[in-house]
Write an enzyme that holds these catalytic residues in place. Structure first.
Site, PDB file in Angstrom:
ATOM      1  N   TYR A  65      -1.115  47.240  53.026  1.00  0.00           N
ATOM      2  CA  TYR A  65      -0.609  46.169  53.079  1.00  0.00           C
ATOM      3  C   TYR A  65       0.572  46.572  54.595  1.00  0.00           C
ATOM      4  O   TYR A  65       1.311  45.894  54.916  1.00  0.00           O
ATOM      5  CB  TYR A  65       0.346  45.410  52.287  1.00  0.00           C
ATOM      6  CG  TYR A  65       0.428  44.304  52.309  1.00  0.00           C
ATOM      7  CD1 TYR A  65       0.776  42.788  52.760  1.00  0.00           C
ATOM      8  CD2 TYR A  65       1.921  44.379  51.645  1.00  0.00           C
ATOM      9  CE1 TYR A  65       1.312  41.628  52.830  1.00  0.00           C
ATOM     10  CE2 TYR A  65       2.895  42.584  52.419  1.00  0.00           C
ATOM     11  CZ  TYR A  65       2.196  41.599  52.462  1.00  0.00           C
ATOM     12  OH  TYR A  65       3.660  40.731  53.074  1.00  0.00           O
ATOM     13  N   SER A 117       7.083  41.907  56.591  1.00  0.00           N
ATOM     14  CA  SER A 117       7.301  42.437  54.335  1.00  0.00           C
ATOM     15  C   SER A 117       8.332  42.862  54.914  1.00  0.00           C
ATOM     16  O   SER A 117       8.493  43.923  55.698  1.00  0.00           O
ATOM     17  CB  SER A 117       6.506  41.712  54.306  1.00  0.00           C
ATOM     18  OG  SER A 117       6.739  42.206  53.047  1.00  0.00           O
TER      19      SER A 117
HETATM   20  N1  LIG Z   1       5.069  35.537  49.662  1.00  0.00           N
HETATM   21  C1  LIG Z   1       6.064  36.753  50.136  1.00  0.00           C
HETATM   22  O1  LIG Z   1       6.868  36.720  48.750  1.00  0.00           O
HETATM   23  C2  LIG Z   1       5.947  37.400  50.811  1.00  0.00           C
HETATM   24  C3  LIG Z   1       6.958  37.800  50.702  1.00  0.00           C
HETATM   25  C4  LIG Z   1       7.038  38.872  51.976  1.00  0.00           C
HETATM   26  C5  LIG Z   1       6.287  38.856  53.512  1.00  0.00           C
HETATM   27  N2  LIG Z   1       5.449  37.724  53.421  1.00  0.00           N
HETATM   28  C6  LIG Z   1       4.717  37.656  54.461  1.00  0.00           C
HETATM   29  O2  LIG Z   1       4.540  35.641  54.611  1.00  0.00           O
HETATM   30  C7  LIG Z   1       3.303  35.323  54.965  1.00  0.00           C
HETATM   31  C8  LIG Z   1       3.111  34.065  54.132  1.00  0.00           C
HETATM   32  O3  LIG Z   1       3.219  34.391  52.791  1.00  0.00           O
HETATM   33  P1  LIG Z   1       3.017  33.245  51.811  1.00  0.00           P
HETATM   34  O4  LIG Z   1       3.549  33.805  50.586  1.00  0.00           O
HETATM   35  O5  LIG Z   1       3.356  31.798  52.182  1.00  0.00           O
HETATM   36  O6  LIG Z   1       1.703  33.455  51.447  1.00  0.00           O
HETATM   37  P2  LIG Z   1       0.046  32.191  50.606  1.00  0.00           P
HETATM   38  O7  LIG Z   1       0.267  30.876  50.392  1.00  0.00           O
HETATM   39  O8  LIG Z   1      -1.444  32.882  50.278  1.00  0.00           O
HETATM   40  O9  LIG Z   1      -0.526  31.558  52.795  1.00  0.00           O
HETATM   41  C9  LIG Z   1      -0.723  33.317  52.875  1.00  0.00           C
HETATM   42  C10 LIG Z   1      -1.805  32.024  54.715  1.00  0.00           C
HETATM   43  O10 LIG Z   1      -2.501  33.140  55.074  1.00  0.00           O
HETATM   44  C11 LIG Z   1      -4.084  32.110  55.412  1.00  0.00           C
HETATM   45  N3  LIG Z   1      -5.538  33.552  55.429  1.00  0.00           N
HETATM   46  C12 LIG Z   1      -5.568  34.537  54.613  1.00  0.00           C
HETATM   47  N4  LIG Z   1      -6.523  34.969  55.228  1.00  0.00           N
HETATM   48  C13 LIG Z   1      -6.858  34.313  56.517  1.00  0.00           C
HETATM   49  C14 LIG Z   1      -8.230  34.607  57.206  1.00  0.00           C
HETATM   50  N5  LIG Z   1      -8.566  35.650  57.081  1.00  0.00           N
HETATM   51  N6  LIG Z   1      -7.454  33.571  58.700  1.00  0.00           N
HETATM   52  C15 LIG Z   1      -6.859  32.581  58.760  1.00  0.00           C
HETATM   53  N7  LIG Z   1      -6.192  32.546  57.371  1.00  0.00           N
HETATM   54  C16 LIG Z   1      -6.082  33.188  56.220  1.00  0.00           C
HETATM   55  C17 LIG Z   1      -4.179  31.820  53.659  1.00  0.00           C
HETATM   56  O11 LIG Z   1      -4.819  30.531  54.005  1.00  0.00           O
HETATM   57  P3  LIG Z   1      -6.012  30.462  52.514  1.00  0.00           P
HETATM   58  O12 LIG Z   1      -5.111  30.071  51.754  1.00  0.00           O
HETATM   59  O13 LIG Z   1      -7.654  29.818  53.308  1.00  0.00           O
HETATM   60  O14 LIG Z   1      -6.791  31.278  52.499  1.00  0.00           O
HETATM   61  C18 LIG Z   1      -3.313  30.729  53.370  1.00  0.00           C
HETATM   62  O15 LIG Z   1      -3.357  30.016  54.721  1.00  0.00           O
HETATM   63  C19 LIG Z   1       2.134  36.885  54.962  1.00  0.00           C
HETATM   64  O16 LIG Z   1       2.118  36.893  55.924  1.00  0.00           O
HETATM   65  C20 LIG Z   1       3.038  37.418  53.947  1.00  0.00           C
HETATM   66  O17 LIG Z   1       2.797  39.197  54.440  1.00  0.00           O
HETATM   67  C21 LIG Z   1       5.181  36.975  51.940  1.00  0.00           C
END
Ligand SMILES: NC(=O)c1ccc[n+]([C@@H]2O[C@H](COP(=O)([O-])OP(=O)(O)OC[C@H]3O[C@@H](n4cnc5c(N)ncnc54)[C@H](OP(=O)(O)O)[C@@H]3O)[C@@H](O)[C@H]2O)c1
Length: 330
Positions: free
Chosen positions: A190, A164
């Site tokens: 983070y 990120s």
């Molecule tokens: N969205 C953004 O703007 C953004 C920007 C930069 C980077 N990212 C990166 O992109 C990735 C995906 O983000 P997203 O936006 O798609 O977020 P999201 O919708 O919250 O998805 C995150 C996933 O991680 C899972 N997770 C959390 N804790 C966990 C654990 N202990 N064991 C296994 N799975 C776990 C969640 O499962 P549960 O639902 O069961 O908790 C969910 O399926 C992340 O690594 C984030 O840092 C996102």
């Protein structure tokens, strides 16, 4: 070992032929991935779900380790070729059980994407007092993917880690990784974990070189997903992410989840990228070195690809998890 200068030299757009607007399905257009095995942590939510959807539509089988398996089944019920398996990155025992299960099946993995993660969570500790962002976002993935390295196909399996622009906030805080001496700060926590994701990919690329394995890290862009669950609307207003009415700030240049999924899917499949293992990507291309603190423009900070830090983090992660990647063949 690749030097920092050599790593920095490769951080420039290729160019890929795609733009930041492209969606994951457009990246895979015309690709037949029938018979390919893809593992995506977090593949049932947010941008991870969109990656699962794109790979499933292209004919791949997608394995999704899930902290909440019943929710994962529900969220992905309309996608063909999906297999949900239990796996909580906060619990090394479940991670190692999953490693054993997939290893016993001898499932060859063509693509592994580490998308699961938490952001800006209140202070909490898991395992042996580990700070939760570092433990879930980095150590859990290190143990899972490190444990599965013997299942990677030696003719070009790819690992993609979701980093990120949040990595701008912190390199690895070597004297105090787990915030045991300094006060806890969720953004530093983070940021450190997202630097760790990029360093893990860079080191995996280094160590996977003679094993035919390629690895990349990506910033997906800014996307509204459940990742923001720990931020109240007041927090998001204070950060300038949304206005008083809750509408997103246009300056963030938000992407849709399907656009946010694209860069990881591109890194996992692009032929053009085959000679650039280890790079950090964004907007469906290789990212430039960041020379300022503008996270919307993005780019990569040198501390996220530094070879001394990537090797040190690898050794630290082996020590702390007990997982030694490729241990069978080393
Ligand atoms: N969205 C953004 O703007 C953004 C920007 C930069 C980077 N990212 C990166 O992109 C990735 C995906 O983000 P997203 O936006 O798609 O977020 P999201 O919708 O919250 O998805 C995150 C996933 O991680 C899972 N997770 C959390 N804790 C966990 C654990 N202990 N064991 C296994 N799975 C776990 C969640 O499962 P549960 O639902 O069961 O908790 C969910 O399926 C992340 O690594 C984030 O840092 C996102």
């Amino acid at each position: 070992m690749t030097t920092l200068e050599q790593r920095l030299d490769r951080q420039h757009p290729i160019p890929s032929g795609f733009t930041r607007e492209n969606q994951a399905a457009e990246i895979l257009a015309g690709m037949d991935l029938k018979g390919k095995q893809v593992l995506i942590t977090g593949g049932y939510s947010g941008i991870g779900y969109e990656m699962s959807r794109a790979f499933s539509s292209a004919g791949a089988n997608v394995i999704i380790p899930a902290r909440r398996p019943s929710l994962a089944v529900q969220n992905t019920k309309d996608l063909p070729g999906i297999r949900i398996v239990p796996g909580d990155l906060a619990d090394l025992r479940t991670v190692l059980t999953l490693v054993e299960k997939l290893s016993a099946e001898r499932t060859v993995l063509d693509i592994v994407i580490g998308s699961a993660g938490i952001m800006a969570a209140p202070e909490s500790r898991i395992g042996d007092g580990w700070e939760s962002h570092f433990a879930i976002n980095h150590l859990g993935h290190f143990a899972l993917i490190g444990g599965l390295t013997s299942l990677l196909n030696e003719s070009g399996s790819r690992v993609v880690m979701l980093s990120s622009a949040g990595h701008f906030a912190s390199g690895i805080r070597w004297p105090d990784i787990h915030f045991t001496t300094e006060p806890y700060d969720p953004w530093l926590a983070y940021g450190q974990s997202k630097t760790a994701n990029a360093l893990f990919a860079a080191e995996l690329a280094e160590r996977g070189k003679d094993k035919g394995v390629l690895a990349y890290s990506v910033h997906p862009g800014n996307i509204m997903t459940p990742l923001q669950r720990h931020l109240s609307i007041e927090d998001q207003i204070a950060l300038g992410w949304v206005n008083q009415d809750g509408a997103p700030n246009p300056a963030l240049q938000l992407k849709t989840p399907a656009q946010g999924a694209a860069t990881a899917v591109w890194a996992a499949t692009s032929e053009r990228l085959a000679d650039f293992s280890g790079v950090y990507a964004q907007d469906n291309d290789v990212a430039r070195l960041s020379t300022d603190d503008n996270m919307v423009i993005g780019g990569v900070k040198s501390w996220a690809i530094d070879p001394e830090d990537s090797a040190r983090l690898w050794d630290y992660s082996v020590d702390i998890t007990g997982v030694r990647p490729w241990s069978e063949i080393n």
